[in-house]
Enzyme design. Structure first.
Site, PDB file in Angstrom:
ATOM      1  N   CYS A 113       0.774  -0.729  -0.128  1.00 18.84           N
ATOM      2  CA  CYS A 113       0.203  -0.095  -0.299  1.00 18.84           C
ATOM      3  C   CYS A 113       0.866   1.352   0.401  1.00 18.84           C
ATOM      4  O   CYS A 113       0.151   2.221   0.262  1.00 18.84           O
ATOM      5  CB  CYS A 113      -1.021   0.051   1.798  1.00 18.84           C
ATOM      6  SG  CYS A 113      -1.892  -0.858   1.450  1.00 18.84           S
ATOM      7  N   PHE A 251     -15.652  -1.089 -10.214  1.00 22.21           N
ATOM      8  CA  PHE A 251     -16.923  -1.800  -9.778  1.00 22.21           C
ATOM      9  C   PHE A 251     -17.495  -2.763 -11.137  1.00 22.21           C
ATOM     10  O   PHE A 251     -18.825  -2.214 -11.260  1.00 22.21           O
ATOM     11  CB  PHE A 251     -17.922  -0.003  -9.327  1.00 22.21           C
ATOM     12  CG  PHE A 251     -17.446   0.018  -8.757  1.00 22.21           C
ATOM     13  CD1 PHE A 251     -17.760  -0.453  -6.770  1.00 22.21           C
ATOM     14  CD2 PHE A 251     -16.602   1.339  -8.030  1.00 22.21           C
ATOM     15  CE1 PHE A 251     -17.141  -0.075  -5.596  1.00 22.21           C
ATOM     16  CE2 PHE A 251     -16.654   2.291  -6.759  1.00 22.21           C
ATOM     17  CZ  PHE A 251     -16.450   1.405  -5.575  1.00 22.21           C
ATOM     18  N   SER A 254     -21.900  -7.833 -12.723  1.00 18.92           N
ATOM     19  CA  SER A 254     -22.710  -8.179 -13.236  1.00 18.92           C
ATOM     20  C   SER A 254     -23.902  -7.196 -14.096  1.00 18.92           C
ATOM     21  O   SER A 254     -24.325  -6.969 -13.209  1.00 18.92           O
ATOM     22  CB  SER A 254     -23.121  -9.492 -12.954  1.00 18.92           C
ATOM     23  OG  SER A 254     -24.257 -10.381 -14.164  1.00 18.92           O
ATOM     24  N   GLY A 255     -23.882  -6.866 -14.980  1.00 14.93           N
ATOM     25  CA  GLY A 255     -24.800  -6.121 -15.240  1.00 14.93           C
ATOM     26  C   GLY A 255     -24.614  -4.974 -15.205  1.00 14.93           C
ATOM     27  O   GLY A 255     -25.224  -4.086 -15.539  1.00 14.93           O
ATOM     28  N   ARG A 256     -23.218  -3.725 -15.117  1.00 16.11           N
ATOM     29  CA  ARG A 256     -23.099  -2.996 -14.310  1.00 16.11           C
ATOM     30  C   ARG A 256     -21.646  -2.710 -14.044  1.00 16.11           C
ATOM     31  O   ARG A 256     -20.576  -3.626 -13.875  1.00 16.11           O
ATOM     32  CB  ARG A 256     -23.641  -2.973 -13.259  1.00 16.11           C
ATOM     33  CG  ARG A 256     -23.749  -0.442 -12.730  1.00 16.11           C
ATOM     34  CD  ARG A 256     -24.149  -1.163 -11.848  1.00 16.11           C
ATOM     35  NE  ARG A 256     -24.170   0.324 -10.655  1.00 16.11           N
ATOM     36  CZ  ARG A 256     -22.496   1.326 -10.301  1.00 16.11           C
ATOM     37  NH1 ARG A 256     -22.135   0.351  -9.937  1.00 16.11           N
ATOM     38  NH2 ARG A 256     -23.114   2.307 -10.056  1.00 16.11           N
TER      39      ARG A 256
END
Length: 276
Positions: A113, A251, A254-256
């Site tokens: 990080c 992000f 599925s679908g977006r």
């Protein structure tokens, strides 16, 4: 002794659920082990990694960390187990080895990080070179996303690993590599991609993690024009993608998915465009 390609261990666990008796069963756990990267006679770095595809990992790390410029500058890679972990020995060109020795005199140490041993803010972020942008359709991203789970064999067994996949421009998954570390998974993919002789302009990278600036840096260093992540990017990742003209998607579900930078749009200053 850590065994190469032994990626799971069997552990007895106790499972507790509210208002029910504790159950004892066996569980497959992902192996995480120290991997030393040794260049000629110098042990340069020790990474915690999954002990699989380590030759790919060593080559990808060498390329993304600018130790070598291309695979031809690595003449030999040997993976060997020992009592403390695994050593990967690489023989690199004399010119690159001399440059590595000079670089180590003012070594910048990297963590998951952040950076340690950095003497100035200018050192913290390496310059990023522009890549050849790639147009990837929204439906193609969704196809790759819907296919990735069947290639995550270690994740399905352990629930503890990240994957990095190379998808073609139709969304088909061509290569996949897994590791307990997201950076390691991407380095493994890059090494495998180079060894396979694939073009970085004929597909996109899909990672099952967040998109930190180092993930963007590694993707751009390999010449990839598009990086898709299932989780969020950081602000610096977006800035680096803009500088590199790399399409950055986060992000991805599925679908977006959310497009944070697309060099082909007319509104490059937008932070994100939501693709529904």
């Amino acid at each position: 002794m850590t065994s190469v390609d032994k990626t799971t261990v069997d552990v007895e666990v106790a499972i507790h659920k509210n208002e029910s008796a504790t159950q004892y069963q066996h569980d497959d756990i992902a192996v995480e082990t120290p991997v030393a990267l040794v260049y000629n006679t110098i042990s340069h770095a020790v990474m915690m990694a999954t002990p699989a595809d380590l030759a790919d990992f060593a080559l990808g790390f060498s390329l993304t960390e600018n130790i070598v410029d291309n695979a031809d500058q690595v003449s030999h890679i040997h993976v060997q187990s020992n009592s403390n972990g695994i050593s990967v020995r690489l023989m690199i060109d004399d010119e690159k080895f001399d440059a590595l020795r000079e670089r180590r005199r003012s070594l910048v140490g990297r963590t998951g990080c952040g950076l340690c041993g950095v003497e100035s803010l200018k050192q913290a972020i390496r310059p990023i070179e522009p890549v050849q942008s790639v147009q990837v359709a929204d439906d193609v991203i969704q196809i790759g996303l819907n296919n990735i789970k069947q290639y995550q064999q270690l994740q399905q067994v352990t629930g503890a690993t990240h994957a990095a996949a190379w998808c073609d421009l139709e969304g088909n998954i061509v290569l996949t590599r897994e590791d307990v570390g997201r950076h390691n998974a991407l380095d493994k993919l890059i090494g495998a991609h180079v060894k396979a002789g694939l073009s970085p302009h004929e597909g996109f990278v899909l990672v099952t993690s967040r998109a930190s600036y180092e993930m963007v840096q590694k993707a751009a260093s390999a010449g990839f024009g598009c990086l898709v992540a299932v989780s969020a990017p950081t602000s610096l990742a977006i800035e680096q993608a803009q500088l590199a003209r790399l399409k950055l998607v986060g992000f991805a579900r599925s679908g977006r998915h959310v497009i944070y930078h697309d060099p082909f749009t007319q509104h490059d200053n937008e932070i994100a465009r939501r693709a529904m």
